[in-house]
Scaffold this active site. Sequence first.
Site, PDB file in Angstrom:
ATOM      1  CB  CYS A  31      39.626 -13.212  88.535  1.00  0.00           C
ATOM      2  SG  CYS A  31      38.112 -12.629  89.313  1.00  0.00           S
ATOM      3  CG  ASP A  54      33.429   7.847  70.143  1.00  0.00           C
ATOM      4  OD1 ASP A  54      33.472   8.438  69.039  1.00  0.00           O
ATOM      5  OD2 ASP A  54      32.642   6.904  70.374  1.00  0.00           O
ATOM      6  CB  CYS A  85      36.508 -16.889  86.411  1.00  0.00           C
ATOM      7  SG  CYS A  85      37.182 -15.349  87.029  1.00  0.00           S
ATOM      8  CB  CYS A 128      36.082 -15.669  91.015  1.00  0.00           C
ATOM      9  SG  CYS A 128      35.011 -14.750  89.897  1.00  0.00           S
ATOM     10  CG  ASP A 165      31.030   8.054  63.553  1.00  0.00           C
ATOM     11  OD1 ASP A 165      31.744   8.595  64.432  1.00  0.00           O
ATOM     12  OD2 ASP A 165      30.390   7.011  63.760  1.00  0.00           O
ATOM     13  CB  ALA A 219      26.018   1.764  63.851  1.00  0.00           C
TER      14      ALA A 219
HETATM   15  N1  GUN Z   1      30.541   3.973  69.897  1.00  0.00           N
HETATM   16  C1  GUN Z   1      29.759   2.901  69.648  1.00  0.00           C
HETATM   17  N2  GUN Z   1      29.318   2.907  68.369  1.00  0.00           N
HETATM   18  C2  GUN Z   1      29.851   3.989  67.787  1.00  0.00           C
HETATM   19  C3  GUN Z   1      29.782   4.535  66.452  1.00  0.00           C
HETATM   20  O1  GUN Z   1      29.131   4.002  65.547  1.00  0.00           O
HETATM   21  N3  GUN Z   1      30.501   5.677  66.211  1.00  0.00           N
HETATM   22  C4  GUN Z   1      31.238   6.304  67.203  1.00  0.00           C
HETATM   23  N4  GUN Z   1      31.927   7.406  66.899  1.00  0.00           N
HETATM   24  N5  GUN Z   1      31.314   5.799  68.446  1.00  0.00           N
HETATM   25  C5  GUN Z   1      30.627   4.669  68.721  1.00  0.00           C
HETATM   26 ZN    ZN Z   2      36.349 -13.796  88.400  1.00  0.00          ZN
END
Ligand code: GUN
Ligand code: ZN
Length: 659
Positions: free
Chosen positions: A275, A84, A273, A278, A119, A190
């Site tokens: 796992c 990201d 659960c 758990c 973005d 978002a």
């Molecule tokens: N991580 C969570 N939401 C967003 C987003 O809207 N844009 C980007 N680039 N990373 C995110």
């Molecule tokens: Zn578990």
Amino acid sequence: MFEIKAKDNRGRVGVLKTNSGTIKTPNLMPVIHPRKQAIDVKKYGADIVITNAYLIYKDEELKQEAIDKGLHELINFDGPIMTDSGSFQLSVYGDVDITNKEVIEFQELIKTDIGTSLDIPTAPFVDREKAEEDLEITLERAKEAIDFRNKENMEMKLNSVVQGSTFMDLRRFCARELTKLDADLYPIGAVVPLMESYHYKELVDVVMNSVANLPDSKPRHLMGAGHPMVFALAVAMGCDLFDSAAYILYAEDDRLLSTRGTYKLENLQEMPCSCEVCSNYTPDDLRAMPKEERRDLIASHNLHVSFAELRLIRQAIYEGSLMELVEERCRAHPKLLDAYRQLGKYMEDMEKYDPRSKKSAFFYTGPESLSRSEVKRHMQKLREMPKKRDLVILPSSRKPYSKYISGKLGEFYGYGAQREIDLENTDFMVLDIPFGLIPLDIDEVYPLSQNDAPRIKDVDSLEFIEDFISEFVEYYEQTLIHSKIIKELDIGLYTPHIQSDEIRYKKDDLKKVKAIADYQFGNGAGKALFTGNINIEKSKKTGKIRHIYDGKVIIANMRASDSYLVLSKEGAKRLHSKMPYPQNRVVVNEDSVPFALEGKSVFSKFIVSADENIRANDEVLIVSEEDELLAYGKALLSAHEMNDFNTGQAIKTRKGMKK
Ligand code: GUN
Ligand code: ZN
């Protein structure tokens, strides 16, 4: 780069190729912190991870190490890595110390597999002016990213993130603009604030408005979605990737993820659960532990639950039971049920992607099932069906109904003009949930017999069938409704009472195969296929129709599992010569004509166009641009997908016309 292997509604099992390997989708990318990662996510089944290029860039030491050794060595993961861009930090802190150009070039430099432009994640429910301003910048940066990208070395795939806040027209606009850019993946951004505040209904609107305007051939990533409660719903809407910091953030907070919601450790008497964590620890054991050790164990449970859910979802897509899983999951929280009800408003869109035949039966799990694409599709088919003069409506019985209905049918109430019934000019239909009216001639076709609903009907179902009857009696001069139905529905409007020994359903195999052909290939197909000296061969064991011949020439086989017709060469020829273009056709380009004639399978990149009514699993005709019949086979994708994809198989050819 991306191919579809199996489908159910908008959900798809796919394979995504990156420079560092191939992964299956839907899949979850655990968030890796470049400095303080404590959990080995690979151990829990992670095939792909996501980390933050901006955090690396901002830290001189990490930055240098990433440049020198590459990202994969930095975070010690040799599979595909997505990064990201710092957008999330931008949305939290209001500002970041990097430009769009810098972050694109940096991601290429450190050899990330999938990079992201900078973005602007516009929060939900902001005013319109703000959303429009932000969107303009987001779009500009997405375009820049494509330009900035190193053209000689396109190893890094590029994300273009859909924004537009909770303005649906802006989401649609953004998705369409980004589609023009031809990016590699399309995240939907978002949405974290929507999910954190349980605005799942708005989440459905945002995702559906985005997805319906994005290319089918590119993977979509629901950004920041890491709670397994929403995975099935999101996959059904067409999302392919999720990322999760939730597994560790929740663990730091002593919270355990589950598909039923979130458990606080302080409230647990039992582990939730099966796992390893758990099974080996009690809540008291965990509570007594040092913080860090406890956090890592809870994080391990959280990852386990998340990956288990994704396996279940992929399996559900393979067997065609994804919506049953979604319906189950959406009963975990009233707000999720709202979201599923909201999804009902998009079923016309979903139907375009839904295979016509599936391995598993349709289960009615509640009134919401009445909005499913299979029900919508059947109702539409019934409306378009040519109708006889009179209609007889019978109560449901064991399925397939036509097998168990015979002899004296009982008492009826009349609606419309009263006169002698002419059995030759009458449609016979059974009334049932969830498909409303089921013509007896086609009742064995999927999913009209391959379904189950509770015997005790709910109020919504009763209203649904009453509305259905009210609509259908208008299409006929006279309708006779069985007394059992009148009693059940408690409607007194149908008079007078008729007791008639004359009302009999006469089984007629030729009528039946013609009706099935019309339902499957369009009105007129039955006549096109089955004229001449037709003889019908049935299975000695089951009594079901198996083969249909004209004299000694086979025209079609009837598949036992779903009663759809599978054409022979002669059947394909007949359908092609009598049904007008573009019905049932997939048009391939000139280059692929010789291959199609030989019976080679058809790949998406050779497809010029396809009849928009084609769905995955349909039997289709493969033709040239001049509508010359080249071959016939089984569609693996819907028409929309065939048109959009440039990789992968689209039709499993049964036979070429040359052989
Ligand atoms: N991580 C969570 N939401 C967003 C987003 O809207 N844009 C980007 N680039 N990373 C995110
Ligand atoms: Zn578990």
